[in-house]
Design an enzyme around this catalytic site. Structure first.
Site, PDB file in Angstrom:
ATOM      1  CB  ALA A 112      -0.678   0.132   0.868  1.00 57.60           C
ATOM      2  CB  ALA A 140      -0.425  -2.167  12.081  1.00 55.64           C
ATOM      3  CE1 TYR A 235       1.076   1.491  20.130  1.00 57.78           C
ATOM      4  CE2 TYR A 235       0.034   3.902  21.198  1.00 57.78           C
ATOM      5  CZ  TYR A 235       0.458   2.530  20.128  1.00 57.78           C
ATOM      6  OH  TYR A 235      -0.010   2.699  18.964  1.00 57.78           O
ATOM      7  CB  THR A 275      -4.382  -6.749  16.162  1.00 56.97           C
ATOM      8  OG1 THR A 275      -3.533  -6.220  16.394  1.00 56.97           O
ATOM      9  CG2 THR A 275      -5.992  -6.526  16.357  1.00 56.97           C
TER      10      THR A 275
HETATM   11  N1  LIG Z   1      -4.174  -3.511  17.741  1.00 64.35           N
HETATM   12  C1  LIG Z   1      -4.931  -2.352  18.499  1.00 64.35           C
HETATM   13  O1  LIG Z   1      -5.177  -2.646  20.308  1.00 64.35           O
HETATM   14  C2  LIG Z   1      -4.976  -1.420  17.888  1.00 64.35           C
HETATM   15  C3  LIG Z   1      -5.852   0.003  18.695  1.00 64.35           C
HETATM   16  C4  LIG Z   1      -6.240   1.337  18.229  1.00 64.35           C
HETATM   17  C5  LIG Z   1      -5.253   1.515  17.418  1.00 64.35           C
HETATM   18  N2  LIG Z   1      -4.635   0.735  16.958  1.00 64.35           N
HETATM   19  C6  LIG Z   1      -4.687   0.554  15.584  1.00 64.35           C
HETATM   20  O2  LIG Z   1      -4.919   0.675  14.017  1.00 64.35           O
HETATM   21  C7  LIG Z   1      -4.641   0.442  13.168  1.00 64.35           C
HETATM   22  C8  LIG Z   1      -4.408  -1.084  12.100  1.00 64.35           C
HETATM   23  O3  LIG Z   1      -4.473  -2.135  13.542  1.00 64.35           O
HETATM   24  P1  LIG Z   1      -4.176  -3.457  13.610  1.00 64.35           P
HETATM   25  O4  LIG Z   1      -4.136  -3.845  15.260  1.00 64.35           O
HETATM   26  O5  LIG Z   1      -5.788  -3.919  13.395  1.00 64.35           O
HETATM   27  O6  LIG Z   1      -3.133  -4.880  12.746  1.00 64.35           O
HETATM   28  P2  LIG Z   1      -3.502  -5.868  11.695  1.00 64.35           P
HETATM   29  O7  LIG Z   1      -2.075  -6.159  12.060  1.00 64.35           O
HETATM   30  O8  LIG Z   1      -4.760  -6.589  12.295  1.00 64.35           O
HETATM   31  O9  LIG Z   1      -3.526  -4.992  10.403  1.00 64.35           O
HETATM   32  C9  LIG Z   1      -2.889  -4.527   9.634  1.00 64.35           C
HETATM   33  C10 LIG Z   1      -3.111  -4.718   8.193  1.00 64.35           C
HETATM   34  O10 LIG Z   1      -2.365  -3.734   7.671  1.00 64.35           O
HETATM   35  C11 LIG Z   1      -2.097  -4.116   6.539  1.00 64.35           C
HETATM   36  N3  LIG Z   1      -0.469  -3.865   5.645  1.00 64.35           N
HETATM   37  C12 LIG Z   1       0.405  -4.228   6.098  1.00 64.35           C
HETATM   38  N4  LIG Z   1       1.615  -3.874   5.635  1.00 64.35           N
HETATM   39  C13 LIG Z   1       1.382  -3.410   4.331  1.00 64.35           C
HETATM   40  C14 LIG Z   1       1.581  -2.848   3.439  1.00 64.35           C
HETATM   41  N5  LIG Z   1       2.732  -2.908   3.339  1.00 64.35           N
HETATM   42  N6  LIG Z   1       0.988  -2.746   2.523  1.00 64.35           N
HETATM   43  C15 LIG Z   1      -0.580  -3.012   2.151  1.00 64.35           C
HETATM   44  N7  LIG Z   1      -1.186  -3.853   3.489  1.00 64.35           N
HETATM   45  C16 LIG Z   1      -0.351  -3.871   4.067  1.00 64.35           C
HETATM   46  C17 LIG Z   1      -2.402  -5.945   6.408  1.00 64.35           C
HETATM   47  O11 LIG Z   1      -1.946  -7.084   5.076  1.00 64.35           O
HETATM   48  C18 LIG Z   1      -3.651  -5.981   7.397  1.00 64.35           C
HETATM   49  O12 LIG Z   1      -4.951  -5.796   6.838  1.00 64.35           O
HETATM   50  C19 LIG Z   1      -2.912   0.704  13.018  1.00 64.35           C
HETATM   51  O13 LIG Z   1      -3.315   1.975  12.777  1.00 64.35           O
HETATM   52  C20 LIG Z   1      -2.991   0.259  14.651  1.00 64.35           C
HETATM   53  O14 LIG Z   1      -1.829   1.424  15.199  1.00 64.35           O
HETATM   54  C21 LIG Z   1      -4.453  -1.074  16.811  1.00 64.35           C
END
Ligand SMILES: NC(=O)c1ccc[n+]([C@@H]2O[C@H](COP(=O)([O-])OP(=O)(O)OC[C@H]3O[C@@H](n4cnc5c(N)ncnc54)[C@H](O)[C@@H]3O)[C@@H](O)[C@H]2O)c1
Length: 397
Positions: A112, A140, A235, A275
């Site tokens: 992406a 992420a 964090y 996650t």
């Molecule tokens: N997990 C938590 O507790 C939490 C809490 C608050 C906010 N967030 C935020 O939510 C967002 C998503 O995190 P998540 O925990 O759902 O992660 P996740 O690991 O479940 O999902 C990550 C996604 O990013 C995609 N991805 C990664 N590198 C990529 C690339 N180079 N090109 C295309 N796609 C790519 C993966 O295929 C996947 O769909 C992040 O910004 C994270 O900081 C997460």
């Protein structure tokens, strides 16, 4: 192939296609039970759509709001010897369910961060949907290949200034350890901002805007985490926090851009959930095991899907969600409640290897972690042969 979990460090190197598909169906069922999102979006782009918060966002848009969705992710199909990644199976199941429900759903697999990804998405929108009403940015990633130079930049999960010491769980041995994380160098902090900060979100929205594919009133949201003093050293005050602060900067700039067409851009601060991304953060497994126990006891526990459903109905397309002074939607309000956090603070020093399973929700954490890879899902026969090849129509980036 009979597929069993194989855990290495904080990831599981095998995945179960039937279990992953079942997880997706559970989230879809939950969304259907919530009913229609009033005034929800009809054409949605989700960047990072294959797992965690991005996948739940795609489900909320499609099955809560009847939206056509385009998903972008970086996943691997099965090879002869190895199952595909969980996000591959999740997306295959999502597309199947969406198509059966008569919904448009197309996916692009690849990096992406690249210019190609943006161009291919623009081409697809122009060809099929015309314009987009909502762009969800939920990437992420530990690395970013810079789109112009090709340089590969890595992020770190480290504190800034001082070494971070804390009790933590060794998730391979299920015991309490003293974790120590050395501070990031200035270069590592800058690199983390390059990978996980707001620049790529801005590149996406500028590319989409320049191509004229953002509809009047188009919204965009990117996800963040803040937490409290319990996790701040690793964090919010650490390298990743600097990246998330850069996301706030980008949100302000993008909000001005989208406001010119009656839209808005916001960071949504979401609660901590299990996650693949969060399980890699030192100390998170212990914090999650404690805070889940406390939130469940108070009846305010949410997983990814519940949290995103609340974001859609009370924040993005409804009222009631808290908005802070930085124009951020605060869906982490229940987790950050004083009573929840103070119980967490009180519990932290009491946890030992011996009482880990009694005092915290670590058993549930472990179960949820395995579920991310399709294991331990109710109704799935893990002793049965399963075909790891699950082809579906993806556009390669
Ligand atoms: N997990 C938590 O507790 C939490 C809490 C608050 C906010 N967030 C935020 O939510 C967002 C998503 O995190 P998540 O925990 O759902 O992660 P996740 O690991 O479940 O999902 C990550 C996604 O990013 C995609 N991805 C990664 N590198 C990529 C690339 N180079 N090109 C295309 N796609 C790519 C993966 O295929 C996947 O769909 C992040 O910004 C994270 O900081 C997460």
């Amino acid at each position: 192939m009979i597929i069993q979990p194989k855990i290495r460090g904080f990831i599981c190197t095998t995945t179960h296609p039937t279990g992953c598909a079942q997880n997706v169906r559970e989230q879809i069922e939950f969304t259907r039970r919530q009913g229609t999102v009033e005034n929800g979006p009809k054409r949605v782009l989700v960047i990072g759509a294959s797992s965690g918060y991005g996948l739940s966002s795609r489900i909320a848009a499609a099955f809560g709001s009847g939206a056509a969705t385009i998903g972008v992710f970086f996943e691997k199909p099965a090879t002869e010897r190895k199952p595909g990644t969980a996000g591959w199976y999740n997306s295959a199941a999502f597309e199947q369910e969406a198509h059966e429900a008569g919904l448009y759903a197309k996916s692009l697999n690849g990096d992406a961060f690249s210019h190609d990804a943006k161009q291919k998405v623009i081409d697809l929108i122009q060809q099929d949907l015309g314009q987009i009403d909502l762009v969800v940015y939920s990437l992420a990633s530990p690395v970013r290949k810079m789109p112009d130079s090709g340089e590969v930049v890595r992020s770190v999960l480290k504190p800034i200034g001082e070494t971070y010491r804390s009790t933590a769980i060794d998730t391979n041995r299920d015991c309490i350890i003293e974790a120590e994380v050395e501070p990031a160098t200035e270069e590592e902090v800058a690199n983390t901002v390059t990978v996980m900060g707001g620049e790529d979100w801005e590149l996406w929205l500028h590319a989409l805007n320049d191509a004229g594919v953002l509809a009047e009133g188009c919204k965009s949201v990117a996800y963040s985490y803040i937490g409290t003093d319990i996790t701040w050293p690793i964090y919010w005050d650490g390298a990743l926090g600097k990246a998330k602060q850069d996301l706030d900067r980008a949100a302000t700039a993008l909000n001005s851009l989208l406001a010119t067409r009656g839209g808005q851009a916001n960071v949504a601060v979401l609660k901590s959930v299990v996650t693949q991304a969060s399980s890699a953060i030192p100390v998170m497994p212990l914090y999650l095991s404690m805070v889940f126990r406390i939130m469940k006891a108070q009846g305010v526990h949410e997983g990814c899907m519940e949290q995103v459903a609340r974001l859609f109905t009370t924040g993005l397309y409804g009222t009631g969600a808290k908005m802070d002074e930085g124009n951020r939607l605060r869906l982490d309000d229940w987790e950050l409640r004083d009573d929840i956090q103070s119980q967490c603070r009180a519990l932290w020093p009491q946890v030992t290897t011996e009482n880990l399973f009694d005092l915290t929700d670590y058993a549930a954490y472990k179960a949820e972690f395995l579920k991310l890879f399709g294991f331990g899902v109710e109704g799935v026969d893990y002793a049965a042969e399963v075909d790891p090849q699950v082809p579906f129509d993806v556009i390669d980036i």
